[in-house]
Scaffold this motif. Structure first.
Motif, short mmCIF file in Angstrom:
data_model
loop_
_atom_site.label_atom_id
_atom_site.label_comp_id
_atom_site.label_asym_id
_atom_site.label_seq_id
_atom_site.Cartn_x
_atom_site.Cartn_y
_atom_site.Cartn_z
N HIS A 1 -13.37 -0.07 8.32
CA HIS A 1 -12.75 0.62 7.05
C HIS A 1 -13.35 0.09 5.51
O HIS A 1 -12.78 -0.26 5.46
N PHE B 1 -9.90 -1.79 4.95
CA PHE B 1 -9.05 -1.71 6.05
C PHE B 1 -9.58 -1.91 7.44
O PHE B 1 -10.18 -0.62 7.73
N ARG C 1 -15.07 12.12 1.17
CA ARG C 1 -16.36 11.64 2.41
C ARG C 1 -15.08 12.68 4.07
O ARG C 1 -14.09 12.22 4.21
N LEU D 1 0.99 -1.15 -0.09
CA LEU D 1 0.03 -0.32 0.16
C LEU D 1 1.28 1.40 0.49
O LEU D 1 0.50 2.62 0.55
N ASN E 1 -11.98 12.40 -4.52
CA ASN E 1 -10.93 11.70 -3.67
C ASN E 1 -11.18 11.28 -2.91
O ASN E 1 -12.09 10.73 -2.04
N GLY E 2 -10.83 9.42 -2.13
CA GLY E 2 -10.96 8.48 -1.23
C GLY E 2 -12.22 8.45 -1.80
O GLY E 2 -12.50 7.29 -0.52
N SER E 3 -12.52 8.09 -2.75
CA SER E 3 -13.71 7.19 -3.06
C SER E 3 -14.12 5.32 -3.54
O SER E 3 -14.34 4.64 -3.86
N GLY E 4 -12.15 4.87 -3.10
CA GLY E 4 -11.17 3.57 -4.02
C GLY E 4 -11.21 3.73 -5.08
O GLY E 4 -10.51 2.32 -5.32
N LYS E 5 -10.28 3.89 -5.96
CA LYS E 5 -9.80 4.02 -6.91
C LYS E 5 -8.63 3.50 -7.65
O LYS E 5 -8.73 2.42 -7.88
N THR E 6 -8.20 3.74 -6.08
CA THR E 6 -6.71 3.17 -6.22
C THR E 6 -6.61 1.84 -5.45
O THR E 6 -6.06 1.13 -6.37
N THR E 7 -7.43 1.66 -4.79
CA THR E 7 -7.40 0.26 -3.56
C THR E 7 -7.92 -0.31 -4.95
O THR E 7 -7.91 -1.11 -5.04
N ALA F 1 -13.30 0.26 2.21
CA ALA F 1 -12.34 1.26 1.19
C ALA F 1 -13.07 0.86 -0.30
O ALA F 1 -13.56 2.22 -1.43
#
Ligand SMILES: Nc1ncnc2c1ncn2[C@@H]1O[C@H](COP(=O)(O)OP(=O)(O)O)[C@@H](O)[C@H]1O
Ligand SMILES: [Mg+2]
Lengths: 288, 318
Positions: B20, B17, B318, A287, B42-48, B22
């Motif tokens: 949480h 996580f 979020r 990560l 941002n933070g909506s889970g795209k990278t994850t 993601a």
């Protein structure tokens, strides 16, 4: 949606990334990476400074004394190498190994290069293997640096002649130099267990400084435990136990017992901590 | 899992996580050959999600298929066919751009060292970096690093390219160049999955899109499908009443807006159903002697669709 409830298994990930095919180019790339870093040269320079400082100090003061072999330097320059490696083994060498081994995967993680290597896909096991190989190469380079610089500065500043061994016999200069290089190899092998420990700690974190510090602290802790006679039961299993056993290479004939025992012990540490590192790294979420 | 023309297919993909979540039960369908916009604040889970597609992180639940093979179990076979930029570029700052690319190319199993130099030079040329090839990456600007990151993805021919926020840190000119690069790759048959928190920036580029919000899929599909079939028909004319009559005969309920007019011109607005062609309306208007000064067909932007779907602005974190 029933499959959404099934916990995803890691099955197969290890086996699919475990095949170390065509590792040569990656190995060369890893070695090049190690020796293209200014930090590596700074570490080696610091190690090279040890024999230089020793020799200059002896030369200026004109007196011996202090740690073993230092007293003999003024009489025979070849002893500078032996004296320097004796000084370097407990702290300076573990310090530099801690930096290189602790940096292995944690350093790549902190640079952000780890995810790109894995996407390539380098293969997680393959990456650990070359990281360990690079650390091992550094161990050898570091020990040789101390010894070779020690011999050279000794040749430059002091008279050089046949060396009287610990067993009393005298050997010619060339024989003594060969034994000195053998001692460097012994010390390099001694540091392999610590390298494996550093590699394992490195897989636990994305903060390289933390892994480096933890590795160095462990090497010191192990030496302290080794000095407590109350703990003599565990002494044979400490990876630092044989760190000063290289004196056996200065006997005639050479006694290989401590070399063998040391190599076996270090091999054990490499297997145990290497496996732990693989177990951790293969299943870990990247990560960083 | 089927391989029905999908370059990426996830079912029930979930990543937690701690407590949480993601990414929540994501069913993503990226058609082969598409330019797929993976959009969300941002933070909506795209990278994850992208990390899981690339076997960097293991899903908590759900299945993933990339290029027809299950991930992460088949990653050694799949990943050589995938190029990716994830969460910003990552490089060795003490090495030159060229040496960095050489390192990543050498890390890939089965690449030949004889042709490595050529691959590195080609990749640098495609992102317009040859002039800086010998400079240390530590001295690169963010935009140059971003381009070098894209160059890593282009080292070998790929079937799928994943670009996570590729225009971050780029100036408008750089953004245009990245768009042109993506179009070129797609024209060569490469499926491109491109994520962004700026809908407008890549909307014009995508054939398909998925919109994420707090780890959940809000909408997904072809771009026209997403925007809806209804567009706004806007007419400027001095003959507003006659125009309304003509439009009514074609099934459009038109309104005359009085406040927007130039000279004696007035504006007539109507919702344009998907089965009515605007050119037919124009010829009917002209035939009925309506003086047509201007016509516009406005389709809602993805951002407007998102606001409509979620009742929120797009830029909320979020
Ligand atoms: N390593 C992590 N540990 C805990 N939470 C994380 C981690 N990485 C991401 N998250 C959380 O997961 C959510 C999705 O993050 P991310 O996938 O980076 O979003 P995006 O790429 O769309 O901006 C965020 O709420 C973020 O805080
Ligand atoms: Mg992101």
């Amino acid at each position: 949606m029933s499959n959404a409830e099934v916990p995803a298994a890691d099955h197969g990930r290890a086996s699919s990334t475990a095949r170390p095919r065509g590792i040569g180019a990656l190995l060369l790339s890893e070695f090049a990476l190690l020796f293209r870093r200014r930090r590596t040269w700074a570490l080696l320079s610091a190690l090279a400074a040890i024999p230089v400082l020793l020799a200059v100090a002896v030369r200026l003061s004109g007196e011996g004394g202090g740690p073993s072999f230092v007293g003999e330097i003024a009489g025979n320059g070849l002893f500078t190498g032996f004296a320097a490696i004796t000084v370097a083994v407990p702290l300076f060498l573990p310090l530099t190994i801690g930096v290189v081994a602790g940096d292995s995967t944690a350093g790549e993680a902190s640079l952000g290069t780890l995810r790109y290597l894995l996407i390539t896909p380098v293969g997680r096991i393959r990456l650990l293997l070359v990281k360990f190989a690079a650390a091992a190469l550094f161990c050898l380079t570091a020990a040789l640096t101390v010894m070779v610089v020690g011999i050279l500065i000794g040749l430059a500043l002091f008279p050089v002649g046949p060396v009287t061994l610990l067993s009393g016999t005298q050997v010619p200069v060339i024989d003594a130099i060969a034994r000195a290089l053998l001692i460097a190899v012994y010390v390099a092998v001694s540091l392999l267990g610590l390298s494996a420990i550093g590699l394992f700690i490195s897989t636990l974190t994305d903060v390289p400084v933390g892994a480096m510090a933890a590795t160095v602290v462990l090497s010191i802790t192990s030496q302290i435990l080794g000095s407590l006679s109350q703990l003599s039961a565990i002494h044979p299993y400490l990876f630092t136990t044989h760190w000063f056993g290289f004196g056996d290479l200065l006997r005639d004939p050479i006694s290989w017992t401590s070399f063998g025992e040391n190599a076996l012990l270090q091999f054990g540490y490499v297997v145990v901590f290497g496996s732990l590192a693989m177990g951790r790294f293969v299943t870990r979420d990247i990560l960083s | 899992m089927t391989t029905s023309g999908l370059a990426v297919e996830t079912r029930g993909l979930t990543k937690r996580f701690g407590r949480h979540e993601a990414v929540s039960s994501l069913d993503l369908d990226v058609p082969t050959g598409s330019v797929f916009g993976f959009l969300g604040p941002n933070g909506s889970g795209k990278t994850t999600t992208i990390r899981m597609l690339l076997a960097l992180a293991a899903p908590t639940a759900g299945t993933i298929s990339v290029l027809g093979s299950e991930m992460p179990s088949r990653s050694a076979d799949v990943l050589p066919r995938v190029g990716a930029l994830v969460e910003g570029p990552g490089f060795y700052p003490f090495l030159s751009g060229e040496a960095n690319l050489t390192r990543f190319d050498a890390a890939e199993p089965g690449t030949s060292s004889r042709t490595r130099e050529g691959r590195v030079a080609d990749a640098l040329a495609r992102v317009g970096l040859p002039a800086a090839a010998r400079k240390k990456v530590g001295s690169y600007s963010l935009g140059m690093k971003q381009r070098l990151g894209i160059a890593v993805a282009l080292l070998s021919p790929r079937d799928l390219i994943v670009l996570d926020e590729p225009t971050n840190g780029l100036d408008p000119q750089g953004t245009r160049e990245v768009r042109a690069l993506i179009r070129g790759l797609n024209a060569d048959g490469t499926t491109v999955l491109v994520s962004s928190h700026l809908l407008a920036e890549i909307e014009q580029l995508c054939s398909h899109a998925a919109i994420m919000r707090t780890g959940r899929l809000v909408a997904q599909g072809g771009l026209d499908e997403l925007r809806g079939t209804t567009a706004a028909f806007e007419l400027e004319t001095p003959d507003a009443e006659r125009a309304v009559g003509v439009l009514a005969r074609h099934g459009l309920a038109a309104l005359v807006t009085d406040d927007v007019h130039v000279g004696d011109g007035r504006r007539v607005d109507a919702a344009l159903p998907g089965d009515v062609l605007s050119e037919d309306l124009v010829s009917a208007l002209v035939a009925a002697d309506v003086r047509v000064r201007g016509v516009a067909v406005r389709r809602p932007s993805l951002e407007e669709c998102f606001v409509e779907l979620t009742g929120e602005g797009f830029d909320v974190e979020r």
